[in-house]
Scaffold this active site. Sequence first.
Site, PDB file in Angstrom:
ATOM      1  N   ASP A  38      18.366 -15.865   7.521  1.00  0.00           N
ATOM      2  CA  ASP A  38      18.483 -17.108   6.732  1.00  0.00           C
ATOM      3  C   ASP A  38      19.635 -17.981   7.234  1.00  0.00           C
ATOM      4  OD1 ASP A  38      17.599 -15.403   3.614  1.00  0.00           O
ATOM      5  OD2 ASP A  38      16.385 -16.151   5.291  1.00  0.00           O
ATOM      6  N   SER A  83     -21.503 -12.419  10.266  1.00  0.00           N
ATOM      7  CA  SER A  83     -21.104 -11.522   9.178  1.00  0.00           C
ATOM      8  C   SER A  83     -21.596 -10.122   9.564  1.00  0.00           C
ATOM      9  CB  SER A  83     -21.747 -11.990   7.870  1.00  0.00           C
ATOM     10  OG  SER A  83     -23.140 -11.972   8.023  1.00  0.00           O
ATOM     11  N   LEU A  84     -21.619  -9.196   8.623  1.00  0.00           N
ATOM     12  CA  LEU A  84     -21.906  -7.795   8.965  1.00  0.00           C
ATOM     13  C   LEU A  84     -23.029  -7.259   8.087  1.00  0.00           C
ATOM     14  CD1 LEU A  84     -18.249  -6.507   9.174  1.00  0.00           C
ATOM     15  CD2 LEU A  84     -19.928  -6.328  11.006  1.00  0.00           C
ATOM     16  N   LYS A 116     -11.900  -2.239   6.854  1.00  0.00           N
ATOM     17  CA  LYS A 116     -12.478  -3.560   6.537  1.00  0.00           C
ATOM     18  C   LYS A 116     -11.588  -4.244   5.498  1.00  0.00           C
ATOM     19  CE  LYS A 116     -16.757  -5.973   5.397  1.00  0.00           C
ATOM     20  NZ  LYS A 116     -16.242  -6.813   4.286  1.00  0.00           N
ATOM     21  N   GLU A 171      -8.764 -11.552   9.491  1.00  0.00           N
ATOM     22  CA  GLU A 171      -8.907 -11.595   8.024  1.00  0.00           C
ATOM     23  C   GLU A 171      -7.549 -11.896   7.408  1.00  0.00           C
ATOM     24  OE1 GLU A 171     -12.101 -10.832   7.375  1.00  0.00           O
ATOM     25  OE2 GLU A 171     -12.199 -10.698   5.208  1.00  0.00           O
ATOM     26  N   LYS A 287     -17.937  -0.379  15.101  1.00  0.00           N
ATOM     27  CA  LYS A 287     -18.404  -1.230  16.196  1.00  0.00           C
ATOM     28  C   LYS A 287     -18.649  -0.393  17.445  1.00  0.00           C
ATOM     29  CE  LYS A 287     -15.434  -4.937  14.495  1.00  0.00           C
ATOM     30  NZ  LYS A 287     -14.264  -5.818  14.726  1.00  0.00           N
ATOM     31  N   LYS A 311     -19.670   0.254   3.188  1.00  0.00           N
ATOM     32  CA  LYS A 311     -18.994  -0.256   1.992  1.00  0.00           C
ATOM     33  C   LYS A 311     -18.663   0.900   1.055  1.00  0.00           C
ATOM     34  CE  LYS A 311     -18.989  -4.166   1.111  1.00  0.00           C
ATOM     35  NZ  LYS A 311     -18.623  -5.544   1.242  1.00  0.00           N
TER      36      LYS A 311
HETATM   37  N1  LIG Z   1     -12.843  -7.695   7.290  1.00  0.00           N
HETATM   38  C1  LIG Z   1     -12.589  -7.048   8.431  1.00  0.00           C
HETATM   39  O1  LIG Z   1     -11.619  -6.295   8.518  1.00  0.00           O
HETATM   40  C2  LIG Z   1     -13.506  -7.219   9.606  1.00  0.00           C
HETATM   41  C3  LIG Z   1     -13.290  -6.497  10.808  1.00  0.00           C
HETATM   42  N2  LIG Z   1     -12.269  -5.612  10.944  1.00  0.00           N
HETATM   43  N3  LIG Z   1     -14.123  -6.684  11.858  1.00  0.00           N
HETATM   44  C4  LIG Z   1     -15.156  -7.547  11.755  1.00  0.00           C
HETATM   45  O2  LIG Z   1     -15.956  -7.680  12.832  1.00  0.00           O
HETATM   46  C5  LIG Z   1     -17.162  -8.463  12.718  1.00  0.00           C
HETATM   47  C6  LIG Z   1     -16.887  -9.928  12.895  1.00  0.00           C
HETATM   48  C7  LIG Z   1     -18.095 -10.459  13.632  1.00  0.00           C
HETATM   49  C8  LIG Z   1     -18.805  -9.299  14.274  1.00  0.00           C
HETATM   50  C9  LIG Z   1     -18.082  -8.047  13.846  1.00  0.00           C
HETATM   51  N4  LIG Z   1     -15.410  -8.271  10.643  1.00  0.00           N
HETATM   52  C10 LIG Z   1     -14.602  -8.117   9.558  1.00  0.00           C
HETATM   53  O3  LIG Z   1     -14.856  -8.861   8.451  1.00  0.00           O
HETATM   54  C11 LIG Z   1     -16.073  -9.630   8.393  1.00  0.00           C
HETATM   55  C12 LIG Z   1     -15.930 -10.985   9.030  1.00  0.00           C
HETATM   56  C13 LIG Z   1     -16.924 -11.896   8.304  1.00  0.00           C
HETATM   57  C14 LIG Z   1     -17.355 -11.163   7.079  1.00  0.00           C
HETATM   58  C15 LIG Z   1     -16.456  -9.952   6.979  1.00  0.00           C
HETATM   59  O4  LIG Z   1     -15.296 -10.303   6.272  1.00  0.00           O
END
Ligand SMILES: NC(=O)c1c(N)nc(OC2CCCC2)nc1O[C@@H]1CCC[C@@H]1O
Length: 327
Positions: A38, A83-84, A116, A171, A287, A311
């Site tokens: 600071d 998206s996933l 995630k 994210e 992945k 999930k």
């Molecule tokens: N939320 C996450 O930590 C996350 C991640 N660690 N890795 C991915 O890889 C996806 C992105 C596009 C293809 C693979 N996506 C994530 O979040 C997705 C992005 C869009 C919707 C989810 O939040």
Amino acid sequence: MPRSTVEKRVSDLQDLLSQYNYEYHVLDKPSVPDVEYDKLLHELKELEEKHPDLMTPDSPTQRVGGAVLEQFTKVDHRSPMLSLGNAFNEDDLRDFDRRVRKIGDNDNLSYICELKIDGLAISLRYKDGLFVQGATRGDGSVGEDITANLKTIRSIPLRLRKPFSIEVRGEAFMPKNSFVALNKEKEKREEEPFANPRNAAAGSLRQLDPRIAASRNLDLFLYGIGDPGETGITSQSQGLDLLSGLGLKTNKERKKLNTIEEVIDYINEWTDKRADLPYDIDGIVIKVDSLSHQEELGATAKSPRWAIAYKFPAEEVVTVLHDIELS
Ligand SMILES: NC(=O)c1c(N)nc(OC2CCCC2)nc1O[C@@H]1CCC[C@@H]1O
């Protein structure tokens, strides 16, 4: 002080404060106490006010811009932010594994698993190492320009450690303890509290006044590169190491695994451990690690065939019924 000495002092302070910021917010290993940070920031602010021509856009003093925006402008993503697809149980995961193994060289297939993060997907664009634009995912093709709000996130470097021109994705999230403190504040002001950290992060990044976003202690993990072809990486794990090498924050819990059985073990491990994390996760992203194998598998309009999100089951919400007189 003679001009050249001032120039040197300002430049040294900018570098020193950026390094301290990196250690504290990206590495989580501060090397100086906050009071030292600071003091130096105050000295830099004073010198830059006296010599505005020495203020640079990536100076640590430039994180919270003054202007309140009228609205957010639109940003076209150069490649879609996908998206996933979801998996909810072991059968879904084994089906995914079977589909992946139908295509490509499978003897040395490996997966990379990432927590995630339960936040808001965003994109950061750097030009010659300088942070130039940040945007929300939006509908995957068009997002909103929230550069001013993202600049307030201390774990986002305003300049990369190498002068790369690159677009990275990740994210943004609000840590659990910041969420609790924010809702306490809201209740004190008799304002509607946020339902969960994800909504709080999204609501904070949609503020038109960057000073509000700056007060919300947001954070961020990067996990993707929008234009990987130009970087020469051949796998997701290499990509994450490249992001980290550039000074960007990545999540250290990632793990490279070779079979879906190992993936299931990793998921079981984090199903319990996630309660101890300082941020919310709503699943595990699996992945295919090799980029060439990802290319062979391709993507639908919405999501990649080379990744899936397991999930966690929604936590049953136990509403404790207080002192209900059972008649
Ligand atoms: N939320 C996450 O930590 C996350 C991640 N660690 N890795 C991915 O890889 C996806 C992105 C596009 C293809 C693979 N996506 C994530 O979040 C997705 C992005 C869009 C919707 C989810 O939040």
